[in-house]
Write a protein that holds these residues in place. Structure first.
Motif, PDB file in Angstrom:
ATOM      1  N   THR A  66       0.834  -1.209   0.000  1.00 43.94           N
ATOM      2  CA  THR A  66       0.000   0.000   0.000  1.00 43.94           C
ATOM      3  C   THR A  66       0.868   1.258   0.000  1.00 43.94           C
ATOM      4  O   THR A  66       0.568   2.244  -0.690  1.00 43.94           O
ATOM      5  CB  THR A  66      -0.926   0.004   1.230  1.00 43.94           C
ATOM      6  OG1 THR A  66      -1.742  -1.175   1.199  1.00 43.94           O
ATOM      7  CG2 THR A  66      -1.828   1.232   1.221  1.00 43.94           C
ATOM      8  N   LYS A  67       1.966   1.205   0.745  1.00 42.91           N
ATOM      9  CA  LYS A  67       2.871   2.358   0.807  1.00 42.91           C
ATOM     10  C   LYS A  67       3.465   2.646  -0.565  1.00 42.91           C
ATOM     11  O   LYS A  67       3.471   3.801  -1.027  1.00 42.91           O
ATOM     12  CB  LYS A  67       3.982   2.081   1.812  1.00 42.91           C
ATOM     13  CG  LYS A  67       5.001   3.217   1.926  1.00 42.91           C
ATOM     14  CD  LYS A  67       6.101   2.871   2.918  1.00 42.91           C
ATOM     15  CE  LYS A  67       7.155   3.985   2.978  1.00 42.91           C
ATOM     16  NZ  LYS A  67       8.244   3.654   3.924  1.00 42.91           N
ATOM     17  N   GLU A  68       3.959   1.592  -1.251  1.00 44.58           N
ATOM     18  CA  GLU A  68       4.549   1.779  -2.581  1.00 44.58           C
ATOM     19  C   GLU A  68       3.505   2.256  -3.589  1.00 44.58           C
ATOM     20  O   GLU A  68       3.798   3.063  -4.474  1.00 44.58           O
ATOM     21  CB  GLU A  68       5.153   0.455  -3.059  1.00 44.58           C
ATOM     22  CG  GLU A  68       6.388   0.020  -2.292  1.00 44.58           C
ATOM     23  CD  GLU A  68       6.827  -1.383  -2.676  1.00 44.58           C
ATOM     24  OE1 GLU A  68       8.028  -1.665  -2.563  1.00 44.58           O
ATOM     25  OE2 GLU A  68       5.961  -2.196  -3.072  1.00 44.58           O
TER      26      GLU A  68
END
Length: 540
Positions: free
Chosen positions: A238-240
Motif C-alpha cells: 500500500t505504501k509503494e
C-alpha cells in the motif's frame, strides 16, 4: 489517434461544453437579479473554493486515471481496484479537512479582498458568509471525483460526462430558484441570495454522486469478472502504491488550479491596484467582468481542451509505456492541432463580437467598459487551452514534474507584474498579467515536450499558420458585417439590436471559417475523417 481517443474526446468535450453552456446561460438571469456586485461576490467565494477542491483531491482523481490505465494495460486489475478503494478513503479524509479549512478561514480571506467597505458594494461579512456556504461542497466532491477518475482509467468516459451534466443541471435549477425566491418573492438581501447560489454546488454534487452510484452498480459485474480472470498481480505494498500515485498526482494539483490561482492573485491585488489609480468605483464591475461574467464566455472554447486532455491522457500513457514513438507523435500533433483548429477561431470571433456578445447576454450597463474588457480577454482562451493540453501531454510522457515548474514560473510572473500592469493599463492590466503568466507556462511546456522526446512542431506550426490566416479572413468578414449592419442596428445601445448583431456575426463568421477549413481539407486532416455534416452543407 485511435477511435477510442476521438470518441472519448468527443464525449468528454461534449459534456464539458454542454456543462459550460449551461453555466453561461444561467448567468444571464443570475446577472439580471443580482447584477455586477452580486457576480463579484459570487466569484469571491468560488476562487478559494476552486483552489481548495484541487488541493483536497491532491490531484488524485486524474492520477488514479493514469494509475488504473497503466495497470489495466498490464492486465493487473486487482492493483487498480486496491488503489481505487484506498483513494476513496483518502479523499473522504482530505475533503473533511478542506471543508474545515475553508469554513474557518473565510473571514480572514474576506479581509484580504475588501479594501474599503464604504467604496465597495460588498462587505467583509457578506464575503465571509458566501465562502462558508460554498465550503460544504468540499465534503462530497473529492470522493465523487475519484470515482470519475477510476472510470476514465478504464477508458469509460460516459459516467464522467453524464454525471457532469446532471451535476450542472441540478445546481443551476437550485441556484436560480433560490435566488429568485429570496430576492423577488420574499424581498430578501442580495448577499443571502448569493450565499444560497454558492450552496447550490453542494446540491449539484449530491446529484452527481447518485448518477455515479448507478453507473457503478451497472459496471460492477464486469469489473469483478476481470478480477476473477486475472492471472498475475504486481506485489505492491500500500505504501509503494501511494508513493507511485502521488508521484503522478502532485503535478495534477498544480495544473488543476492554474486558472483559479491566477484569479486568486487578481482577487487579492485587483482592488488595491484600482484604488491606487483612483478607479475603485468601477473596480467590482471590472473584476466581475473579467473573472466571472466574461470568463464564462471565454472558458467555453477552453472546455474543448479540457475534454481533450482528460481523454488523451490514458491513451498517451499506454503509447508511451509501449514505446510506440510514431503513434505518440501522431497523438500529440493531433491534440495540439485540434486546439488550434477549434479554439483560435472561437477566440478571434469572440474578440470581434465582444460588445454585442456581452450586451446581448448581460445587458448594456457599462458596455463601454465591459465590452472592451471582453475583447482583450478573449484571446486568453487559446493560452489557457494550450496550457491544459501541454500539461496533460507532459504527464502522459512522464514529465509531470515539469508541469509544476512551468506553472510556478507563470504564477511568479502574474504576482510580480499584476499590480504594475494595472497601474499602467487600468483593469486591462490584470488581463495582460494573466496572458503573460500563462503564456510563459505554455512556452516552457512546449520546450520541454520538444526536448524530452525530440518532438517536431513542424506540422502543427504549418497547420496553425493556416488556421490563423482563415481566422483573420473570418475576422475581416465579421468586422465588415458589423459595419454594414451597424448602420441599421444600434448594437452598442440596444440589447435587442445586440442580440440580432450577435446572431448575424456568429453566423457569418462560422460559415466563412468552416467553408475555408472544409474546402482546404484542413478539418478532415486534423480530425482524421471527413466531416459528414459539412459534406451535406458545402458539397466540395
Amino acid at each position: 489517434m485511435s477511435n477510442n481517443i476521438v470518441r472519448g474526446t468527443v464525449l468528454l468535450s461534449g459534456a464539458a461544453f454542454l456543462s459550460k453552456i449551461l453555466g453561461m446561460i444561467y448567468v444571464i438571469p443570475f446577472n439580471e437579479i443580482v447584477g455586477e456586485q452580486g457576480g463579484a461576490l459570487f466569484q469571491y467565494a468560488y476562487n478559494p473554493y476552486n483552489i481548495l477542491i484541487s488541493l483536497s483531491t491532491v490531484g488524485v482523481p486524474l492520477a488514479v486515471s493514469k494509475f488504473v490505465s497503466k495497470y489495466n494495460s498490464l492486465g493487473d486489475y486487482q492493483t487498480s481496484m486496491r488503489m481505487f478503494r484506498s483513494g476513496l478513503l483518502l479523499m473522504a479524509i482530505t475533503g473533511i479537512l478542506a471543508f474545515l479549512t475553508l469554513f474557518f478561514s473565510a473571514e480572514w480571506i474576506a479581509k484580504q479582498i475588501i479594501v474599503d467597505d464604504n467604496k465597495m458594494g460588498n462587505s467583509i461579512e457578506d464575503v465571509t458568509m458566501v465562502i462558508q456556504m460554498v465550503s460544504f461542497a468540499l465534503l462530497i466532491i473529492p470522493s465523487m471525483s475519484i470515482v470519475r477518475g477510476f472510470f476514465q482509467g478504464h477508458q469509460s468516459m460516459g459516467p464522467t460526462a453524464v454525471s457532469q451534466i446532471a451535476e450542472q443541471i441540478v445546481r443551476i435549477v437550485f441556484l436560480l430558484v433560490a435566488v429568485f425566491l429570496i430576492i423577488e418573492v420574499v424581498d430578501g438581501p442580495m448577499p443571502l441570495a448569493v450565499g444560497f447560489a454558492t450552496f447550490a454546488t453542494f446540491i449539484g454534487a449530491i446529484a452527481s454522486s447518485v448518477v455515479l452510484w448507478v453507473y457503478w452498480r451497472k459496471r460492477k459485474p464486469y469489473i469483478e469478472r476481470s478480477l476473477m480472470q486475472q492471472q498475475y498481480t504486481h506485489d505492491i505494498s500500500t505504501k509503494e502504491m501511494f508513493i507511485e500515485l502521488f508521484r503522478y498526482a502532485g503535478p495534477f494539483v498544480m495544473v488543476g488550479i492554474a486558472t483559479p490561482l491566477y484569479q486568486l492573485v487578481d482577487q487579492f491585488t485587483f482592488h488595491r491596484g484600482m484604488m491606487a489609480i483612483g478607479e475603485l468605483d468601477i473596480s467590482e464591475i471590472a473584476f466581475a467582468t473579467i473573472n466571472f461574467y466574461g470568463h464564462k464566455l471565454v472558458i467555453i472554447p477552453v472546455t474543448i481542451a479540457t475534454g481533450l486532455s482528460l481523454a488523451i491522457l490514458p491513451a498517451l500513457t499506454d503509447t508511451f509505456t509501449q514505446n510506440r514513438k510514431e503513434l505518440l507523435f501522431k497523438q500529440i500533433n493531433q491534440a495540439l492541432q485540434i486546439i488550434s483548429v477549434l479554439v483560435i477561431p472561437a477566440a478571434v470571433g469572440l474578440a470581434a463580437l465582444s460588445y454585442p456578445a456581452y450586451g446581448a447576454l448581460y445587458g448594456m450597463n457599462h458596455i463601454a467598459l465591459t465590452g472592451s474588457l471582453l475583447a482583450w480577454y478573449a484571446p486568453i482562451a487559446l493560452i489557457l487551452a494550450l496550457f491544459t493540453v501541454t500539461s496533460s501531454i507532459l504527464q502522459g510522457i512522464n514529465q509531470q514534474h515539469f508541469a509544476v515548474i512551468s506553472l510556478l514560473a507563470g504564477l511568479f510572473v502574474k504576482i510580480l507584474f499584476n499590480i504594475p500592469l494595472i497601474h499602467l493599463f487600468s483593469a486591462k492590466g490584470a488581463i495582460f498579467g494573466t496572458a503573460l503568466a500563462s503564456g510563459t507556462a505554455v512556452v516552457l511546456n512546449l520546450w520541454r515536450i520538444k526536448k524530452s522526446i525530440h518532438f517536431s512542431y513542424r506540422q502543427t506550426f504549418k497547420r496553425t499558420l493556416l488556421v490563423l490566416i482563415f481566422s483573420a479572413i473570418m475576422f475581416i468578414a465579421i468586422v465588415a458585417t458589423k459595419f454594414l449592419f451597424g448602420m441599421l442596428l444600434p448594437y452598442e445601445e440596444s440589447r435587442t439590436a445586440a442580440v440580432i448583431m450577435l446572431m448575424i456575426g456568429v453566423s457569418v463568421g462560422g460559415v466563412v471559417y468552416l467553408w475555408l477549413g472544409y474546402a482546404s481539407t484542413l478539418l478532415e486532416r486534423v480530425l482524421g475523417n471527413r466531416v459528414r455534416i459539412l459534406d451535406k452543407v458545402f458539397r466540395r
